[in-house]
Design an enzyme around this catalytic site. Structure first.
Site, PDB file in Angstrom:
ATOM      1  N   HIS A 166       0.815  -1.212   0.000  1.00 32.32           N
ATOM      2  CA  HIS A 166       0.000   0.000   0.000  1.00 32.32           C
ATOM      3  C   HIS A 166       0.853   1.268   0.000  1.00 32.32           C
ATOM      4  O   HIS A 166       0.324   2.364  -0.195  1.00 32.32           O
ATOM      5  CB  HIS A 166      -0.977  -0.003   1.184  1.00 32.32           C
ATOM      6  CG  HIS A 166      -0.372   0.263   2.524  1.00 32.32           C
ATOM      7  ND1 HIS A 166      -0.054  -0.737   3.416  1.00 32.32           N
ATOM      8  CD2 HIS A 166      -0.025   1.421   3.150  1.00 32.32           C
ATOM      9  CE1 HIS A 166       0.441  -0.212   4.518  1.00 32.32           C
ATOM     10  NE2 HIS A 166       0.481   1.102   4.384  1.00 32.32           N
TER      11      HIS A 166
ATOM     12  N   ASP B 289       0.132  -7.531   1.248  1.00 30.47           N
ATOM     13  CA  ASP B 289       0.590  -6.171   1.508  1.00 30.47           C
ATOM     14  C   ASP B 289       2.111  -6.102   1.598  1.00 30.47           C
ATOM     15  O   ASP B 289       2.663  -5.423   2.461  1.00 30.47           O
ATOM     16  CB  ASP B 289      -0.041  -5.603   2.773  1.00 30.47           C
ATOM     17  CG  ASP B 289       0.053  -4.072   2.827  1.00 30.47           C
ATOM     18  OD1 ASP B 289       0.257  -3.464   1.769  1.00 30.47           O
ATOM     19  OD2 ASP B 289      -0.076  -3.507   3.927  1.00 30.47           O
TER      20      ASP B 289
ATOM     21  N   GLY C 191       3.117   6.099   8.479  1.00 25.16           N
ATOM     22  CA  GLY C 191       4.488   6.372   8.060  1.00 25.16           C
ATOM     23  C   GLY C 191       5.436   5.267   8.492  1.00 25.16           C
ATOM     24  O   GLY C 191       6.496   5.086   7.912  1.00 25.16           O
TER      25      GLY C 191
ATOM     26  N   SER D 231       4.592   2.221   8.196  1.00 26.32           N
ATOM     27  CA  SER D 231       4.292   1.104   7.301  1.00 26.32           C
ATOM     28  C   SER D 231       5.506   0.740   6.456  1.00 26.32           C
ATOM     29  O   SER D 231       6.104   1.592   5.800  1.00 26.32           O
ATOM     30  CB  SER D 231       3.127   1.465   6.374  1.00 26.32           C
ATOM     31  OG  SER D 231       1.941   1.637   7.106  1.00 26.32           O
TER      32      SER D 231
ATOM     33  N   GLY E 146      -6.876 -26.116  -2.165  1.00 27.79           N
ATOM     34  CA  GLY E 146      -8.098 -26.709  -2.709  1.00 27.79           C
ATOM     35  C   GLY E 146      -9.035 -27.213  -1.634  1.00 27.79           C
ATOM     36  O   GLY E 146      -9.781 -28.176  -1.844  1.00 27.79           O
TER      37      GLY E 146
END
Length: 459
Positions: free
Chosen positions: A101, A131, A205, A207, A264
């Site tokens: 992000h 992410d 910030g 992140s 699966g």
């Protein structure tokens, strides 16, 4: 007089203790300064720019007379969006990890080191679901970097430091402990899955910044917080370093997208009530609800009702935790799965594979002769289901892009087409033929996230 002498001696000893250089590792551990000096140069600030399309809504959009005169009012216009975050250098040649992000879809990425050097960077591999993004610094060499620590060795209660650039004020260090492990489904943000929880303050910030242990090793990438005010409440989440290592491996191998093993299966965490009904003494593991016929778990002998308790001898209690341990190993490896059936444990080896692209997806886009020009369709198979997030037992025809005309009649990405004008459709060509035969009023029935939706429109 004796008391005065003792007080003076104590004061002199305290003064000497305050100015004496630490002489042992135990004394050094009383301060984080040596650790910060070692780890901080590998944590960088990231400035990213991306072009986004913004659209102004016309105030006459619902007016049948004036809306044609103001048709140009709502046209999209490019707008520059800036983002600020942090990153961690992982190798001497400039491999950097950050959050998706922060840098996802960025057109310009600038990385600033602690010593104020600046580098341009490009994204090698990004994944919105995890992410995470792996960057390559242009022209970098002999860069300071952090070693990765195996996330399975991290324990609750360990001291950690969070290093990043909160609110753009500059590189900042905060301390705390590992508050929890195997957190899933609790964080805000784009990340999904398995997290390390910490009470080290994390703010906007931070992140993409580093969560390091007392040996200066990276144990996680700070990604999000749980908050109501927007500031840190002492509940922060970091993506484990073991998953970061797999991202780096795939990025260096040239992967264009992160490749996850396909299980699966669908399952759920075993609750106390469920454990009682299954005859388990304690609620643990993931009970298997459904299996796709092509699942490697089926080949290994698992069946609905089995309870998966371990992956590679590591306990699992949620589907996200199970998928995390499989993803860390990577495609082509084998995972040792321990499960309970009738209360008795068994262990099998399950190959970690990509979702099969079989049968052929028969992808097609309707052309100018068709009433819904631009509508993209595909036949459902495990690969298509994984790409679109469909239930594992889905089949038939799915909308992969509604196109402008399909969107206008109400079709959406991921719609499973059940029929057109009362005729069932099993393959994309069936739907194309049904639409070409349509005349006057047309009806399309779709399955949208488990709900039956009927769309009617005039040709």
């Amino acid at each position: 007089m004796k008391w005065v002498l003792l007080i003076c001696l104590a004061w002199i000893g305290a003064a000497q203790a305050e100015t004496r250089v630490p002489s042992s590792s135990a004394e050094i551990a009383l301060s984080f300064a040596p650790l910060v000096q070692e780890a901080a140069p590998a944590v960088v600030n990231i400035y990213a720019r991306r072009v986004v399309e913004s659209r102004r809504r016309s105030p006459f959009a619902n007016d049948p007379f004036f809306r044609d005169f103001f048709r140009e009012f709502g046209q999209t216009r490019p707008r520059i969006q800036n983002s600020l975050g942090s990153g961690v250098i992982l190798s001497a040649d400039g491999i950097v990890v950050s959050n998706y992000h922060v840098v996802g879809q960025a057109t310009d990425i600038r990385v600033v080191l602690k010593d104020r050097r600046e580098f341009s960077a490009r994204v090698l591999l990004g994944d919105e679901e995890s992410d995470l993004a792996i960057l390559q610094l242009e022209g970098a060499q002999d860069m300071p970097h952090l070693a990765l620590r195996d996330s399975n060795t991290v324990e609750v209660g360990e001291l950690v430091l969070a290093i990043g650039n909160p609110f753009g004020v500059g590189q900042t260090v905060s301390s705390g402990i590992v508050s929890g492990l195997a957190r899933s489904g609790t964080a805000t943000g784009n990340g999904r899955g398995y997290f390390i929880q910490t009470d080290a303050p994390i703010n906007p910030g931070n992140s993409g910044g580093a969560l390091v242990d007392m040996q200066g090793r990276l144990i996680g990438v700070n990604t999000s917080i749980l908050t109501r005010s927007g500031g840190s409440n002492g509940i922060g989440f970091a993506i484990p370093a073991s998953l970061v290592a797999q991202f780096v491996t795939q990025a260096r191998a040239g992967a264009g997208a992160f490749l996850r093993p396909w299980a699966g299966i669908t399952g759920q965490a075993v609750s106390a009530d469920l454990a009682e009904s299954l005859g388990l003494q304690i609620p643990e593991g993931v009970v298997v609800a459904e299996l796709h016929p092509a699942s490697p778990f089926v080949v290994a002998g698992l069946a609905p009702g089995d309870v998966i308790t371990q992956v590679d001898r590591l306990p699992v209690n949620t589907p996200a935790e199970m998928l995390f341990h499989m993803s860390v190993k990577g495609i082509g490896a084998e995972a040792e799965i321990t499960f309970l059936r009738g209360g008795l444990p068994s262990t099998v080896s399950v190959p970690l594979i990509l979702p099969p692209d079989v049968p052929d997806r028969e992808a097609m886009v309707l052309g100018r002769r068709d009433i819904l020009e631009g509508l993209a369709l595909a036949r459902v198979n495990p690969a298509v289901s994984s790409e679109l997030g469909l239930p594992i037992q889905s089949e038939g025809v799915v909308v992969t892009d509604p196109g402008p005309l399909g969107a206008r009649v109400g079709l959406r990405l991921g719609d499973l087409v059940l029929g057109v004008d009362g005729r069932a459709v099993d393959r994309p060509t069936d739907m194309a033929r049904a639409l070409r035969r349509a005349a006057g009023s047309t009806t399309i029935v779709v399955n949208r996230q488990g709900r039956r939706v009927t769309l009617r429109f005039r040709i």
